[in-house]
Design a protein around this motif. Structure first.
Motif, PDB file in Angstrom:
ATOM      1  N   LEU A 188      -2.418   3.446   3.211  1.00  0.00           N
ATOM      2  CA  LEU A 188      -2.234   2.815   4.519  1.00  0.00           C
ATOM      3  C   LEU A 188      -2.972   3.604   5.592  1.00  0.00           C
ATOM      4  O   LEU A 188      -3.760   3.066   6.358  1.00  0.00           O
ATOM      5  CB  LEU A 188      -0.736   2.749   4.857  1.00  0.00           C
ATOM      6  CG  LEU A 188      -0.417   2.265   6.269  1.00  0.00           C
ATOM      7  CD1 LEU A 188      -0.574   0.757   6.362  1.00  0.00           C
ATOM      8  CD2 LEU A 188       0.975   2.680   6.689  1.00  0.00           C
ATOM      9  N   ILE A 189      -2.714   4.914   5.597  1.00  0.00           N
ATOM     10  CA  ILE A 189      -3.348   5.772   6.605  1.00  0.00           C
ATOM     11  C   ILE A 189      -4.857   5.719   6.435  1.00  0.00           C
ATOM     12  O   ILE A 189      -5.616   5.577   7.399  1.00  0.00           O
ATOM     13  CB  ILE A 189      -2.847   7.222   6.443  1.00  0.00           C
ATOM     14  CG1 ILE A 189      -1.329   7.274   6.589  1.00  0.00           C
ATOM     15  CG2 ILE A 189      -3.545   8.158   7.410  1.00  0.00           C
ATOM     16  CD1 ILE A 189      -0.809   7.392   7.981  1.00  0.00           C
ATOM     17  N   ARG A 190      -5.305   5.834   5.193  1.00  0.00           N
ATOM     18  CA  ARG A 190      -6.735   5.866   4.912  1.00  0.00           C
ATOM     19  C   ARG A 190      -7.386   4.567   5.391  1.00  0.00           C
ATOM     20  O   ARG A 190      -8.393   4.578   6.075  1.00  0.00           O
ATOM     21  CB  ARG A 190      -6.941   6.047   3.408  1.00  0.00           C
ATOM     22  CG  ARG A 190      -8.176   6.837   3.080  1.00  0.00           C
ATOM     23  CD  ARG A 190      -8.280   7.062   1.596  1.00  0.00           C
ATOM     24  NE  ARG A 190      -7.331   8.022   1.074  1.00  0.00           N
ATOM     25  CZ  ARG A 190      -6.690   7.896  -0.094  1.00  0.00           C
ATOM     26  NH1 ARG A 190      -6.870   6.816  -0.846  1.00  0.00           N
ATOM     27  NH2 ARG A 190      -5.860   8.819  -0.493  1.00  0.00           N
ATOM     28  N   LEU A 195       0.832  -1.202   0.000  1.00  0.00           N
ATOM     29  CA  LEU A 195       0.000   0.000   0.000  1.00  0.00           C
ATOM     30  C   LEU A 195       0.864   1.249   0.000  1.00  0.00           C
ATOM     31  O   LEU A 195       1.926   1.272   0.606  1.00  0.00           O
ATOM     32  CB  LEU A 195      -0.870   0.037   1.268  1.00  0.00           C
ATOM     33  CG  LEU A 195      -1.896  -1.076   1.427  1.00  0.00           C
ATOM     34  CD1 LEU A 195      -2.450  -1.059   2.833  1.00  0.00           C
ATOM     35  CD2 LEU A 195      -3.015  -0.937   0.425  1.00  0.00           C
ATOM     36  N   HIS A 196       0.353   2.289  -0.682  1.00  0.00           N
ATOM     37  CA  HIS A 196       1.009   3.590  -0.583  1.00  0.00           C
ATOM     38  C   HIS A 196       0.739   4.158   0.802  1.00  0.00           C
ATOM     39  O   HIS A 196      -0.202   3.751   1.475  1.00  0.00           O
ATOM     40  CB  HIS A 196       0.447   4.540  -1.639  1.00  0.00           C
ATOM     41  CG  HIS A 196       0.913   4.182  -3.012  1.00  0.00           C
ATOM     42  ND1 HIS A 196       2.205   4.329  -3.408  1.00  0.00           N
ATOM     43  CD2 HIS A 196       0.235   3.682  -4.067  1.00  0.00           C
ATOM     44  CE1 HIS A 196       2.327   3.922  -4.662  1.00  0.00           C
ATOM     45  NE2 HIS A 196       1.140   3.512  -5.080  1.00  0.00           N
ATOM     46  N   THR A 197       1.566   5.128   1.190  1.00  0.00           N
ATOM     47  CA  THR A 197       1.418   5.708   2.525  1.00  0.00           C
ATOM     48  C   THR A 197       0.002   6.252   2.742  1.00  0.00           C
ATOM     49  O   THR A 197      -0.613   6.005   3.766  1.00  0.00           O
ATOM     50  CB  THR A 197       2.440   6.839   2.704  1.00  0.00           C
ATOM     51  OG1 THR A 197       3.711   6.300   2.355  1.00  0.00           O
ATOM     52  CG2 THR A 197       2.479   7.313   4.137  1.00  0.00           C
ATOM     53  N   GLU A 198      -0.521   6.969   1.737  1.00  0.00           N
ATOM     54  CA  GLU A 198      -1.878   7.517   1.867  1.00  0.00           C
ATOM     55  C   GLU A 198      -2.895   6.416   2.093  1.00  0.00           C
ATOM     56  O   GLU A 198      -3.772   6.520   2.950  1.00  0.00           O
ATOM     57  CB  GLU A 198      -2.295   8.285   0.600  1.00  0.00           C
ATOM     58  CG  GLU A 198      -1.612   9.597   0.416  1.00  0.00           C
ATOM     59  CD  GLU A 198      -0.379   9.470  -0.461  1.00  0.00           C
ATOM     60  OE1 GLU A 198       0.219   8.388  -0.472  1.00  0.00           O
ATOM     61  OE2 GLU A 198      -0.038  10.464  -1.122  1.00  0.00           O
TER      62      GLU A 198
END
Lengths: 451, 185
Positions: free
Chosen positions: A10-12, A5-8
């Protein structure tokens, strides 16, 4: 891992829909901050500045009306009303005397009050009902007397330039009674006409409303002092008036809110009953059950009591406040409880999983009110007076025991990590109200590598 | 009082019982949202309280044209941004230029690499300017032009803050992973 996953993302993914429990103080802080703004705005279901304004205007109008009415009334209003009622016979006698006077030669009598010397009882009482009479032909209104008289229902008859027929017509004698003379708003009063020789009735209730019924019933909606008058006329258009003062006391308003608060050394939750009632001098609080019929278990006469959760029974649904004014007028209101206690067991709850601290065993004790995910322990809304918890393996070996509510199982057996598995727990204890609980269940121990 | 409509009607009348229902239903979710814009839990709770006061006072304005939660969420985010602007005066202003450009590439993460608590902690440590812009863009889906309006900054600043914030976050997460590896060994 296959799905990177991209960082965004992941956070999302991880934080969308996440939940955090606010501290118990948050709710009372919100209510505190709301108190003023809500008071300044209009809400139909809440006492606010607009209601206060309306109340003030109503009160001012009332005071003005009463003042105006006093000025108009020719008689100074007596503070205390006595319900002295003279028999009608007396008034007839007086009326007779009056007519005797008239027939003895006074042809153009303007004032013909039964003067004090004629009545032996004059000084005994000071009733509020007063009778005057006037000639409808001359339109001249005459006072009977400025002194309140015992025979309050005594009409004074004025005979204008008398003609033969008028001399023969019997004058009307106006007199009436009321079912009550004072009470709480709205006050329902039954008026009964006791007049003699009356052919028509005209009631003025002192509120701007009128009636021509002989025996009207009237409801005084607003508090205040009302001069009620009845004027009757006979066939010869002779009119007499009788008056009576009715006092209507203000009804108190019961109003309160329930706020959650904390109390005591262990900061247990209590309900603060915040009183917003007006015009009340006595307060009666109680817990109402589902049927709303009984005030059960808890009651208090304090102005702003605390309601401890242990006082709440499983039947409790709402809090009722009854307020009583100094005049004995009553109002009640009910607010639903913000929470329901299902049974003594719902005061304590156990997690069904936990994840011990992999770095090593601890003694399992924790700070009351803290949220620990690495220990197995119950949460409760009230501290039990007795507590005993044991944890067993699936084979029935006891591996943990405590009688201390502030101590949980750290997930270690003899300082060694317990295997990730399902464990059985048993807990029993007693509440301050004497009810006891005995519960069992299971808990899953998970070793979390990401600890 | 169970249906959302009943709760809504009660709140419009200013009934405390209805407010309590609304609060118990949504406060946990909304606090998590506030927490994404705050430096710590205390600040998040402040925002939550302020936001709920606004919600209760303005609930009449809710037209029902969308889900209630979305409306409350918007209020919370606006409150958080207002709070941030207010706090700017009292805070030591982070020098954003000092954050070094990262050499790490975005290799991607496993969904369970970090716990929720860890992620929240990292976000709270993020420099304020980065955090607000990053969250508005990544979580709420605002455009840079809109963020510029809300945050009262230039559109290009929003873009650069976002990419720097993203890099900052990556660096932190990598550091966290490395630290954990050392611990395990």
């Amino acid at each position: 891992m296959s799905n990177k996953l991209h960082t965004e993302d992941l956070i999302r993914k991880r934080l969308e829909g996440a939940e955090l429990s606010p501290s118990p103080e948050s709710w009372s802080a919100i209510q505190r901050k709301l108190r003023w703004p809500q008071f300044l705005r209009f809400y139909p279901g809440r006492f606010n500045i607009y209601y206060l304004g309306v109340l003030l205007i109503a009160a001012t109008t009332l005071v003005l009306l009463v003042a105006v009415n006093r000025d108009r009334g020719e008689l100074p209003v007596q503070e205390k009303e006595t319900t002295a009622i003279s028999p009608i016979e007396a008034s007839r006698e007086e009326a007779l005397k009056a007519s005797e006077k008239k027939t003895s030669g006074e042809n153009n009598t303007k004032e013909n009050s039964p003067d004090a010397s004629h009545s032996p009882l004059t000084k005994k009482a000071a009733p509020g009902q007063e009778t005057i009479s006037r000639s409808t032909e001359t339109g001249k209104e005459e006072e009977s007397s400025r002194e309140p008289q015992e025979n309050m229902n005594m009409p004074v008859v004025i005979f204008p330039n008398t003609t033969a027929e008028q001399e023969q017509a019997a004058p009307p004698v106006t007199y009436f009674t009321s079912s009550v003379q004072s009470g709480c708003a709205p006050l329902r009063v039954q008026f009964t006409d006791q007049s003699v020789n009356a052919s028509s009735h005209h009631w003025d209730f002192g509120t701007g409303e009128e009636s021509s019924e002989p025996n009207p019933e009237y409801v005084f909606k607003e508090p205040g002092r009302y001069m009620v008058s009845l004027s009757t006329t006979n066939h010869s258009s002779l009119e007499t008036i009788s008056r009576l003062l009715i006092e209507v006391a203000d009804r108190p308003v019961a109003d309160f809110q329930i706020e959650e608060g904390l109390k005591g050394i262990d900061n247990h939750v209590v309900l603060n009953l915040v009183n917003y009632s007006s015009d009340a001098s006595l307060f009666e609080w109680c817990l109402v059950d589902e049927s709303a019929a009984n005030c059960s278990a808890w009651s208090s006469g304090e102005q702003q009591p605390n309601l401890e959760l242990k006082a709440i029974t499983p039947d409790s649904r709402s809090v009722r406040l009854k307020v009583i004014s100094e005049y004995g007028c009553i109002d009640t209101t009910t607010m639903p409880l913000p929470l329901v206690v299902q049974s003594s067991d719902t005061r304590i709850k156990f997690a069904n999983a936990f994840s011990p601290n992999p770095s090593g065993p601890g003694d399992g004790s924790f700070v009351p009110g803290s949220k620990r995910l690495d220990l197995f322990y119950p949460i409760y809304i009230e501290v039990p007076v007795e507590f005993h918890m044991r944890v067993f393996t699936r084979r029935g070996e006891q591996i943990f025991e405590t009688r201390e509510i502030y101590q949980g199982w750290d997930g270690y057996i003899f300082q060694e990590p317990a295997p990730g598995d399902v464990y059985v727990w048993m807990a029993e204890g007693k509440w301050t109200d004497g009810l006891s609980f005995s519960l069992r269940g299971d808990v899953t121990l998970v070793w979390n590598k990401n600890w | 009082m169970n249906g959302e409509k009943d709760i809504l009607a009660g709140c419009i009348k200013g009934k405390q019982s209805a407010q309590w229902e609304l609060y118990t239903r949504y406060s946990r979710l909304l606090l998590a949202i506030c927490n994404r814009y705050a430096r710590n839990m205390d600040e998040a709770e402040d925002i939550l309280q302020e936001g709920f006061v606004k919600i209760f006072l303005n609930i009449k304005e809710f037209k029902g044209d969308g889900p209630l939660l979305a409306w409350m969420r918007r209020i919370m985010i606006n409150t958080a941004i207002t709070h941030y602007h207010k706090m700017l005066k009292h805070r030591y202003h982070d020098d954003l230029a000092e954050v070094a450009e990262s050499k790490f590439e975005d290799k991607g993460w496993g969904e369970t690499d970090f716990t929720e608590d860890e992620l929240f902690r990292v976000i709270q440590q993020m420099p304020d300017g980065y955090r607000q812009v990053f969250m508005l863009y990544a979580m709420e889906g605002y455009k840079h032009r809109e963020i510029a309006g809300i945050m009262k900054i230039d559109e290009n600043t929003s873009k650069s803050q976002y990419s720097r914030g993203r890099r900052w976050l990556q660096e932190r997460l990598i550091k966290l992973k490395v630290e954990r590896k050392h611990k395990d060994e």
